[in-house]
Design an enzyme around this catalytic site. Structure first.
Site, PDB file in Angstrom:
ATOM      1  N   HIS A  37       0.861  -1.186   0.000  1.00  0.00           N
ATOM      2  CA  HIS A  37       0.000   0.000   0.000  1.00  0.00           C
ATOM      3  C   HIS A  37       0.893   1.231   0.000  1.00  0.00           C
ATOM      4  CE1 HIS A  37       1.146   0.089   4.167  1.00  0.00           C
ATOM      5  NE2 HIS A  37       0.579  -1.087   4.385  1.00  0.00           N
ATOM      6  N   GLY A  39       1.907   3.134   2.266  1.00  0.00           N
ATOM      7  CA  GLY A  39       2.933   3.174   3.319  1.00  0.00           C
ATOM      8  C   GLY A  39       4.222   2.518   2.827  1.00  0.00           C
ATOM      9  N   HIS A  40       4.078   1.329   2.211  1.00  0.00           N
ATOM     10  CA  HIS A  40       5.252   0.668   1.633  1.00  0.00           C
ATOM     11  C   HIS A  40       5.849   1.532   0.522  1.00  0.00           C
ATOM     12  CE1 HIS A  40       2.765  -2.961   2.925  1.00  0.00           C
ATOM     13  NE2 HIS A  40       3.908  -3.218   3.537  1.00  0.00           N
ATOM     14  N   ASP A 154       5.540   0.494  12.653  1.00  0.00           N
ATOM     15  CA  ASP A 154       5.925  -0.591  13.558  1.00  0.00           C
ATOM     16  C   ASP A 154       7.099  -0.072  14.383  1.00  0.00           C
ATOM     17  OD1 ASP A 154       4.209  -2.905  12.457  1.00  0.00           O
ATOM     18  OD2 ASP A 154       5.082  -1.959  10.695  1.00  0.00           O
TER      19      ASP A 154
HETATM   20  P1  AMP Z   1       5.030  -5.238   6.371  1.00  0.00           P
HETATM   21  O1  AMP Z   1       4.822  -5.568   4.921  1.00  0.00           O
HETATM   22  O2  AMP Z   1       3.776  -5.045   7.144  1.00  0.00           O
HETATM   23  O3  AMP Z   1       6.023  -6.159   7.036  1.00  0.00           O
HETATM   24  O4  AMP Z   1       5.718  -3.797   6.386  1.00  0.00           O
HETATM   25  C1  AMP Z   1       6.912  -3.547   5.678  1.00  0.00           C
HETATM   26  C2  AMP Z   1       7.438  -2.196   6.061  1.00  0.00           C
HETATM   27  O5  AMP Z   1       6.475  -1.198   5.726  1.00  0.00           O
HETATM   28  C3  AMP Z   1       7.714  -2.068   7.558  1.00  0.00           C
HETATM   29  O6  AMP Z   1       8.921  -1.323   7.743  1.00  0.00           O
HETATM   30  C4  AMP Z   1       6.511  -1.287   8.031  1.00  0.00           C
HETATM   31  O7  AMP Z   1       6.760  -0.522   9.202  1.00  0.00           O
HETATM   32  C5  AMP Z   1       6.269  -0.375   6.844  1.00  0.00           C
HETATM   33  N1  AMP Z   1       4.881   0.139   6.883  1.00  0.00           N
HETATM   34  C6  AMP Z   1       3.741  -0.587   6.983  1.00  0.00           C
HETATM   35  N2  AMP Z   1       2.669   0.240   7.049  1.00  0.00           N
HETATM   36  C7  AMP Z   1       3.141   1.509   6.984  1.00  0.00           C
HETATM   37  C8  AMP Z   1       2.532   2.801   7.007  1.00  0.00           C
HETATM   38  N3  AMP Z   1       1.211   2.970   7.124  1.00  0.00           N
HETATM   39  N4  AMP Z   1       3.339   3.892   6.937  1.00  0.00           N
HETATM   40  C9  AMP Z   1       4.699   3.739   6.838  1.00  0.00           C
HETATM   41  N5  AMP Z   1       5.325   2.548   6.804  1.00  0.00           N
HETATM   42  C10 AMP Z   1       4.565   1.447   6.874  1.00  0.00           C
END
Ligand code: AMP
Length: 287
Positions: A37, A39-40, A154
């Site tokens: 999304h 954020g990524h 996180d």
């Molecule tokens: P994940 O795929 O959930 O393991 O997340 C991968 C990376 O994306 C991690 O460093 C998360 O902290 C970051 N991340 C996930 N959601 C967000 C968000 N809403 N804003 C910023 N970074 C994010």
């Protein structure tokens, strides 16, 4: 068609990045579990803005899920992820199978970080951070020298990865990036897709109540309990939500605060049905 190169093997990804560095180019790395999304994408855009080459991994890491968690149902959509990564400037993606990452079954070598993993997410999910630290150590070893981008979403994970990289002298600069939110304040998360319409409508209570708590602190409140109660009371008043914790901590060591003041962080986790959502907010007041 996305131009991003997808590597199913560690050897091929490592060789591509070694070639990049031999050309004198810097590498920016974004580890993810996919179902990407914005954020990524914000991490990927930061990596491609700061570094010559931006790369990512998409791997749902079984080690960081407990037996009762959502490993088998974790959302996946590789085609969409590749298009998003490509648009955010990523040129190489590692997308390994579980066998490629963990050949021969259980890993015998794990990385565990003490103290900062004990509270909050570590208390709720006792094996989680060893799973995260182990896979991130492995990914850092595969990628080699780089800058690596993690979300403040996180917050405890970011602290754990920073500490691991420092303690083990890994040749990686760990960079934290701000939380990206939906227009109504809900922090973006791959797991938001699990929420029912009612739970989704209720979920912004986390961000809204943290803002109110930060405002109280900014207005001069010095009681940690009073600041935390703003979040706890708002979540208690929301029938769809059940609070796990709302804690004001020191932003660097993640130690629970004894008074409001200085660089602090409000950490929140709450359950909406079977979905656990995490959020946090900086609380900065005169010490
Ligand atoms: P994940 O795929 O959930 O393991 O997340 C991968 C990376 O994306 C991690 O460093 C998360 O902290 C970051 N991340 C996930 N959601 C967000 C968000 N809403 N804003 C910023 N970074 C994010």
């Amino acid at each position: 068609m996305p131009e991003v190169q997808v590597h199913e093997t560690i050897a091929s990804f490592r060789a591509a990045l070694d070639a990049v560095r031999r050309e004198g180019a810097s590498v920016g790395f974004v580890p993810t579990m996919g179902y990407l999304h914005d954020g990524h994408a914000s991490l990927m855009r930061a990596a491609s803005a700061d570094c010559d080459v931006a790369v990512a991994s998409i791997f749902v890491n079984p080690l960081q899920f407990a037996a009762n968690e959502d490993l088998s149902t974790y959302p996946r959509d590789l085609e969409r992820d590749l298009a998003l990564a490509d648009a955010a400037g990523v040129t190489h993606v590692l997308h390994p199978s579980v066998d490629e990452m963990y050949p021969g079954g259980p890993v015998l070598t794990t990385v565990s970080v003490a103290e900062i993993t004990e509270r909050f997410e570590g208390a709720a999910r006792p094996t989680h951070f060893a799973g995260v630290a182990t896979v991130v150590a492995k990914l850092f070893s595969i990628v080699g020298p780089c800058r690596s981008y993690f979300g403040e979403k996180d917050f405890q994970q970011l602290a754990v990865v920073r500490r691991m990289a420092a303690d083990l002298s890994m040749p990686v600069e760990v960079i934290g990036c701000p939380i990206v939110r939906e227009p109504d304040g809900l922090a973006m998360s791959s797991r938001n897709v699990y929420l029912s319409a009612e739970q989704r409508a209720a979920a912004p209570v986390l961000h809204r109540s943290m803002l109110a708590a930060a405002e109280l602190a900014a207005a001069g409140e010095r009681s940690v309990a009073a600041v935390e109660a703003v979040v706890a009371d708002a979540v208690a008043a929301e029938p769809e939500a059940e609070l796990d914790y709302a804690s004001l901590v020191d932003a660097a060591a993640l130690a629970p605060a004894s008074a409001v003041g200085g660089e602090q962080r409000l950490l929140v986790a709450a359950r909406f049905g079977r979905t656990r959502l995490l959020d946090n907010l900086a609380v900065t007041t005169p010490a």
